[in-house]
Write a protein that holds these residues in place. Structure first.
Motif, PDB file in Angstrom:
ATOM      1  N   ALA A  49      -0.137  49.720  46.353  1.00  0.00           N
ATOM      2  CA  ALA A  49      -0.916  50.291  47.455  1.00  0.00           C
ATOM      3  C   ALA A  49      -0.102  51.274  48.288  1.00  0.00           C
ATOM      4  CB  ALA A  49      -1.457  49.172  48.346  1.00  0.00           C
ATOM      5  N   THR A  50       1.228  51.250  48.183  1.00  0.00           N
ATOM      6  CA  THR A  50       2.034  52.224  48.928  1.00  0.00           C
ATOM      7  C   THR A  50       2.008  53.598  48.274  1.00  0.00           C
ATOM      8  OG1 THR A  50       4.154  51.915  47.772  1.00  0.00           O
ATOM      9  CG2 THR A  50       3.612  50.343  49.536  1.00  0.00           C
ATOM     10  N   ARG A  51       1.837  53.640  46.962  1.00  0.00           N
ATOM     11  CA  ARG A  51       1.884  54.881  46.165  1.00  0.00           C
ATOM     12  C   ARG A  51       3.212  55.616  46.325  1.00  0.00           C
ATOM     13  NH1 ARG A  51      -4.133  57.507  47.338  1.00  0.00           N
ATOM     14  NH2 ARG A  51      -5.309  55.557  47.159  1.00  0.00           N
ATOM     15  N   LEU A  52       4.280  54.883  46.496  1.00  0.00           N
ATOM     16  CA  LEU A  52       5.582  55.494  46.741  1.00  0.00           C
ATOM     17  C   LEU A  52       6.412  55.690  45.481  1.00  0.00           C
ATOM     18  CD1 LEU A  52       6.667  53.677  50.037  1.00  0.00           C
ATOM     19  CD2 LEU A  52       5.813  56.016  49.769  1.00  0.00           C
ATOM     20  N   ARG A  95      -1.469  56.515  40.572  1.00  0.00           N
ATOM     21  CA  ARG A  95      -2.833  56.072  40.867  1.00  0.00           C
ATOM     22  C   ARG A  95      -3.817  57.176  40.550  1.00  0.00           C
ATOM     23  NH1 ARG A  95      -7.272  58.119  43.660  1.00  0.00           N
ATOM     24  NH2 ARG A  95      -8.613  56.411  44.373  1.00  0.00           N
ATOM     25  N   ASP A  96      -3.512  58.416  40.954  1.00  0.00           N
ATOM     26  CA  ASP A  96      -4.448  59.518  40.742  1.00  0.00           C
ATOM     27  C   ASP A  96      -4.590  59.884  39.275  1.00  0.00           C
ATOM     28  OD1 ASP A  96      -4.938  59.644  43.441  1.00  0.00           O
ATOM     29  OD2 ASP A  96      -3.599  61.337  43.809  1.00  0.00           O
ATOM     30  N   SER A  97      -3.474  59.904  38.535  1.00  0.00           N
ATOM     31  CA  SER A  97      -3.572  60.249  37.109  1.00  0.00           C
ATOM     32  C   SER A  97      -4.370  59.196  36.348  1.00  0.00           C
ATOM     33  CB  SER A  97      -2.180  60.418  36.505  1.00  0.00           C
ATOM     34  OG  SER A  97      -1.465  59.191  36.444  1.00  0.00           O
ATOM     35  N   LEU A  98      -4.222  57.915  36.726  1.00  0.00           N
ATOM     36  CA  LEU A  98      -5.001  56.863  36.084  1.00  0.00           C
ATOM     37  C   LEU A  98      -6.481  56.995  36.436  1.00  0.00           C
ATOM     38  CD1 LEU A  98      -2.652  53.801  36.666  1.00  0.00           C
ATOM     39  CD2 LEU A  98      -3.155  54.877  34.458  1.00  0.00           C
ATOM     40  N   ALA A  99      -6.780  57.249  37.715  1.00  0.00           N
ATOM     41  CA  ALA A  99      -8.180  57.358  38.141  1.00  0.00           C
ATOM     42  C   ALA A  99      -8.864  58.546  37.466  1.00  0.00           C
ATOM     43  CB  ALA A  99      -8.243  57.512  39.657  1.00  0.00           C
ATOM     44  N   ILE A 157      -1.364  51.240  28.433  1.00  0.00           N
ATOM     45  CA  ILE A 157      -2.374  52.018  29.140  1.00  0.00           C
ATOM     46  C   ILE A 157      -3.667  51.975  28.324  1.00  0.00           C
ATOM     47  CG2 ILE A 157      -3.023  54.296  30.000  1.00  0.00           C
ATOM     48  CD1 ILE A 157      -0.088  54.892  30.463  1.00  0.00           C
ATOM     49  N   VAL A 158      -4.741  51.518  28.963  1.00  0.00           N
ATOM     50  CA  VAL A 158      -6.010  51.337  28.254  1.00  0.00           C
ATOM     51  C   VAL A 158      -7.150  51.915  29.087  1.00  0.00           C
ATOM     52  CG1 VAL A 158      -5.182  49.222  27.154  1.00  0.00           C
ATOM     53  CG2 VAL A 158      -6.465  49.082  29.292  1.00  0.00           C
ATOM     54  N   PRO A 159      -8.271  52.282  28.443  1.00  0.00           N
ATOM     55  CA  PRO A 159      -9.448  52.714  29.212  1.00  0.00           C
ATOM     56  C   PRO A 159     -10.000  51.557  30.039  1.00  0.00           C
ATOM     57  CG  PRO A 159      -9.624  53.360  26.887  1.00  0.00           C
ATOM     58  CD  PRO A 159      -8.476  52.407  26.984  1.00  0.00           C
ATOM     59  N   VAL A 160     -10.313  51.825  31.286  1.00  0.00           N
ATOM     60  CA  VAL A 160     -10.875  50.783  32.151  1.00  0.00           C
ATOM     61  C   VAL A 160     -12.165  50.234  31.558  1.00  0.00           C
ATOM     62  CG1 VAL A 160     -11.878  50.340  34.423  1.00  0.00           C
ATOM     63  CG2 VAL A 160      -9.797  51.710  34.224  1.00  0.00           C
ATOM     64  N   ASP A 161     -12.960  51.081  30.944  1.00  0.00           N
ATOM     65  CA  ASP A 161     -14.247  50.647  30.383  1.00  0.00           C
ATOM     66  C   ASP A 161     -14.089  49.644  29.252  1.00  0.00           C
ATOM     67  OD1 ASP A 161     -15.522  52.283  32.170  1.00  0.00           O
ATOM     68  OD2 ASP A 161     -15.924  53.900  30.737  1.00  0.00           O
ATOM     69  N   SER A 162     -12.882  49.547  28.685  1.00  0.00           N
ATOM     70  CA  SER A 162     -12.668  48.618  27.563  1.00  0.00           C
ATOM     71  C   SER A 162     -12.302  47.214  28.023  1.00  0.00           C
ATOM     72  CB  SER A 162     -11.556  49.149  26.652  1.00  0.00           C
ATOM     73  OG  SER A 162     -10.285  49.045  27.292  1.00  0.00           O
ATOM     74  N   LEU A 163     -12.086  47.033  29.330  1.00  0.00           N
ATOM     75  CA  LEU A 163     -11.632  45.740  29.835  1.00  0.00           C
ATOM     76  C   LEU A 163     -12.783  44.747  29.894  1.00  0.00           C
ATOM     77  CD1 LEU A 163      -9.310  46.930  32.750  1.00  0.00           C
ATOM     78  CD2 LEU A 163      -8.638  46.182  30.457  1.00  0.00           C
ATOM     79  N   HIS A 164     -12.574  43.604  29.249  1.00  0.00           N
ATOM     80  CA  HIS A 164     -13.555  42.520  29.280  1.00  0.00           C
ATOM     81  C   HIS A 164     -13.362  41.704  30.549  1.00  0.00           C
ATOM     82  CE1 HIS A 164     -16.041  39.168  27.941  1.00  0.00           C
ATOM     83  NE2 HIS A 164     -15.037  38.352  28.222  1.00  0.00           N
ATOM     84  N   VAL A 165     -14.446  41.316  31.187  1.00  0.00           N
ATOM     85  CA  VAL A 165     -14.392  40.549  32.431  1.00  0.00           C
ATOM     86  C   VAL A 165     -14.422  39.061  32.127  1.00  0.00           C
ATOM     87  CG1 VAL A 165     -15.519  40.068  34.623  1.00  0.00           C
ATOM     88  CG2 VAL A 165     -15.500  42.399  33.722  1.00  0.00           C
ATOM     89  N   ASP A 166     -13.364  38.352  32.538  1.00  0.00           N
ATOM     90  CA  ASP A 166     -13.298  36.901  32.354  1.00  0.00           C
ATOM     91  C   ASP A 166     -13.801  36.199  33.612  1.00  0.00           C
ATOM     92  OD1 ASP A 166     -12.138  36.881  29.791  1.00  0.00           O
ATOM     93  OD2 ASP A 166     -10.157  37.237  30.651  1.00  0.00           O
ATOM     94  N   SER A 167     -14.667  35.224  33.445  1.00  0.00           N
ATOM     95  CA  SER A 167     -15.056  34.382  34.570  1.00  0.00           C
ATOM     96  C   SER A 167     -13.953  33.349  34.793  1.00  0.00           C
ATOM     97  CB  SER A 167     -16.375  33.678  34.269  1.00  0.00           C
ATOM     98  OG  SER A 167     -16.184  32.704  33.248  1.00  0.00           O
TER      99      SER A 167
END
Length: 283
Positions: free
Chosen positions: A219-222, A270-274, A83-93
């Motif tokens: 996407a089901t969140r089940l 999904r909600d706890s991560l967001a 589990i990592v902060p989304v802001d730390s993710l580097h974007v690869d082309s």
């Protein structure tokens, strides 16, 4: 985390048949099998082999006579998540992607990303990062595609799901993968045993490759995202089907269970991560 998984599949045989089962959990860097057993009643020789880079485990068995067949599997499995902060993710082309991720940019049997590129651009083309795209795709599918048991079949693809606006976990994952690939985000399909899934069954999710890791979405969140025990990984359900049959047996019973052996299990959703601004990967 520690899990005990089981499944029983019963068939009525009308004549000779060959089965390819993918019900065994796989070993990964973060998922390990403490013990497992696969049994067949009446006894039939089982041939074990791996596909998809030696990752997915298949069991092939051949039957000759009419009658009943029971296939049972159980395993004790430990796994871990990242589990990592989304802001730390580097974007690869695409030009910088790891070679192993590149095949998951292309259209596949059930994920015709080339045919929904225009729709993907319309809905998600304004988003600036792979994680933002995958999150928005997952949310859009959850909000716009109805989960309806029995609404699709083995030939249903992402195009069918988008047109009909209904499906099951398999269809949710296929549509999400197609949308992501249409926007140059590598995406793949995963089948799992899923803790707290109701009703209990095999489950399908999707993963996207970002900054060297595959991050999981459902996407089901089940089911909680940290309650998934991986069975197979591939381009789509063509690579990962739980059972492929050559012949005409009838499935008469399917029982799937996933129990968590950790009393202090805390669901990651999904909600706890967001709310925390975080992303999760199955190791």
């Amino acid at each position: 985390m520690n899990f005990h998984v089981t499944c029983e599949l019963d068939y009525l045989l009308h004549g000779p048949a060959t089965f390819l089962f993918a019900v065994k959990c796989i070993e990964t860097g973060g998922q390990h099998i403490a013990k497992e057993a696969l049994s067949v009643d009446p006894f039939v020789e089982i041939e074990e082999f791996t596909l998809t880079g030696g990752m997915n485990r298949f069991s092939r068995l051949k039957t000759l006579n009419p009658g009943n067949l029971k296939v049972s599997y159980q395993a004790d499995v430990s796994n871990s998540v990242r589990i990592v902060p989304v802001d730390s993710l580097h974007v690869d082309s695409p030009g910088d992607l790891a070679p192993d991720a590149i095949p998951f940019l292309f259209p596949s049997r059930y994920c015709q990303s080339d045919r929904i590129r225009e729709k993907a651009q319309e809905l998600f083309g304004h988003l600036g990062s792979p994680y933002a795209i995958a999150s928005a795709v997952s949310d859009w599918i959850h909000e716009n595609i109805a989960y309806v048991s029995g609404s699709s079949g083995e030939t249903s693809s992402s195009i069918d799901t988008l047109d009909q606006r209904q499906g099951v976990c398999r269809d949710f994952a296929h549509l999400a993968i197609a949308f992501c690939r249409a926007l140059n985000v590598p995406a793949r399909y995963a089948t799992c045993y899923a803790y707290q899934l109701q009703p209990p069954d095999f489950h399908a999710c999707f993963e996207v490759f970002i900054d060297g890791w595959w991050y999981i979405f459902d996407a089901t969140r089940l089911a909680p995202l940290n309650g998934l025990v991986r069975i197979t990984t591939g381009r789509d359900a063509a690579d990962t089907a739980v059972c492929t049959i050559f012949g005409n047996p009838e499935l008469t019973l399917s029982v799937v269970k996933c129990e968590c052996l950790d009393p202090a299990f805390t669901p990651v959703t999904r909600d706890s991560l967001a709310n925390a601004g975080e992303a999760i990967a199955l190791l």
